[in-house]
Motif scaffolding. Structure first.
Motif, PDB file in Angstrom:
ATOM      1  N   TYR A 258       0.833  -1.204   0.000  1.00 32.95           N
ATOM      2  CA  TYR A 258       0.000   0.000   0.000  1.00 32.95           C
ATOM      3  C   TYR A 258       0.873   1.262   0.000  1.00 32.95           C
ATOM      4  O   TYR A 258       0.649   2.183  -0.767  1.00 32.95           O
ATOM      5  CB  TYR A 258      -0.946  -0.001   1.201  1.00 32.95           C
TER       6      TYR A 258
ATOM      7  N   PRO B 192      -6.466   6.719  -7.173  1.00 32.51           N
ATOM      8  CA  PRO B 192      -7.057   5.753  -8.107  1.00 32.51           C
ATOM      9  C   PRO B 192      -6.369   4.383  -8.023  1.00 32.51           C
ATOM     10  O   PRO B 192      -5.152   4.309  -7.791  1.00 32.51           O
ATOM     11  CB  PRO B 192      -6.812   6.377  -9.470  1.00 32.51           C
ATOM     12  N   ASN B 193      -7.161   3.356  -8.230  1.00 34.09           N
ATOM     13  CA  ASN B 193      -6.701   1.970  -8.120  1.00 34.09           C
ATOM     14  C   ASN B 193      -5.512   1.611  -8.997  1.00 34.09           C
ATOM     15  O   ASN B 193      -4.731   0.745  -8.663  1.00 34.09           O
ATOM     16  CB  ASN B 193      -7.858   1.053  -8.500  1.00 34.09           C
TER      17      ASN B 193
ATOM     18  N   LYS C 177      -2.116   0.817  -7.666  1.00 36.69           N
ATOM     19  CA  LYS C 177      -1.922  -0.367  -6.820  1.00 36.69           C
ATOM     20  C   LYS C 177      -1.463  -1.563  -7.647  1.00 36.69           C
ATOM     21  O   LYS C 177      -0.903  -2.504  -7.119  1.00 36.69           O
ATOM     22  CB  LYS C 177      -3.226  -0.720  -6.090  1.00 36.69           C
ATOM     23  N   LYS C 178      -1.726  -1.542  -8.952  1.00 39.65           N
ATOM     24  CA  LYS C 178      -1.440  -2.708  -9.777  1.00 39.65           C
ATOM     25  C   LYS C 178       0.027  -2.843 -10.137  1.00 39.65           C
ATOM     26  O   LYS C 178       0.496  -3.888 -10.520  1.00 39.65           O
ATOM     27  CB  LYS C 178      -2.307  -2.675 -11.025  1.00 39.65           C
TER      28      LYS C 178
END
Ligand code: ZN
Ligand code: ZN
Length: 165
Positions: free
Chosen positions: A130, A159-160, A163-164
């Motif tokens: 994270y 925004p997600n 995280k990728k």
């Protein structure tokens, strides 16, 4: 006893809500005020953006004008805490404490972990997914595609897609 429990619960809820609310305040202030009419206070935080160097290699010469924003948040928090303690009304104290904890978190993550203004050894070792995403997301803010495209104005919520990676 029941009332006492309720008061404690309420204070805890206020503390958490104040912390979360500050992310919204930080996001909107950053987007509309710091990159808006108070850009002159925030500009020096972006002075290294155009140099193609790693974020942690950026040079910060001591204090930035941008640090004035810490006072903008700290002063109301201190006023809430002192007034609450003086009047023996504890709700403002917990709200002030929530704001202060957010300020401390922002300082540790943004100024120490991301920009390494002071190199704290325990922060260098952090491998949490994270927090790595938090760094990536803030990096995107310092690497705009053009002079108007500063995306991602928040710190802890983003925004997600970051995280990728
Ligand atoms: Zn900015
Ligand atoms: Zn930054």
């Amino acid at each position: 006893m029941l009332t006492l429990n309720f008061i404690c619960m309420l204070n805890l809820v206020l503390f958490i809500l104040a912390f979360l609310f500050m992310e919204l305040v930080a996001w909107s202030n950053h987007k509309y005020i710091m990159h808006g009419f108070l850009w002159r206070w925030h500009k020096d935080h972006h002075q290294n953006d155009r140099e193609k160097i790693a974020l942690d290699q950026m040079k910060f010469s001591g204090l930035e004008k941008n640090d004035l924003f810490f006072l903008v948040y700290a002063i109301p928090a201190i006023i809430l805490i002192i007034t609450g303690l003086y009047l023996h009304v504890y709700e403002p104290v917990f709200i002030g404490a929530g704001i202060s904890l957010y300020g401390l978190t922002y300082f540790l993550i943004h100024d120490m972990l991301i920009h390494k203004r002071i190199k704290l050894p325990f922060l260098q070792k952090i491998q949490a997914k994270y927090l790595k995403a938090v760094v990536e997301a803030h990096l995107a803010h310092h690497r705009p595609k053009n002079s108007t495209d500063f995306n991602n104005f928040g710190l802890l919520i983003f925004p997600n897609l970051f995280k990728k990676k």
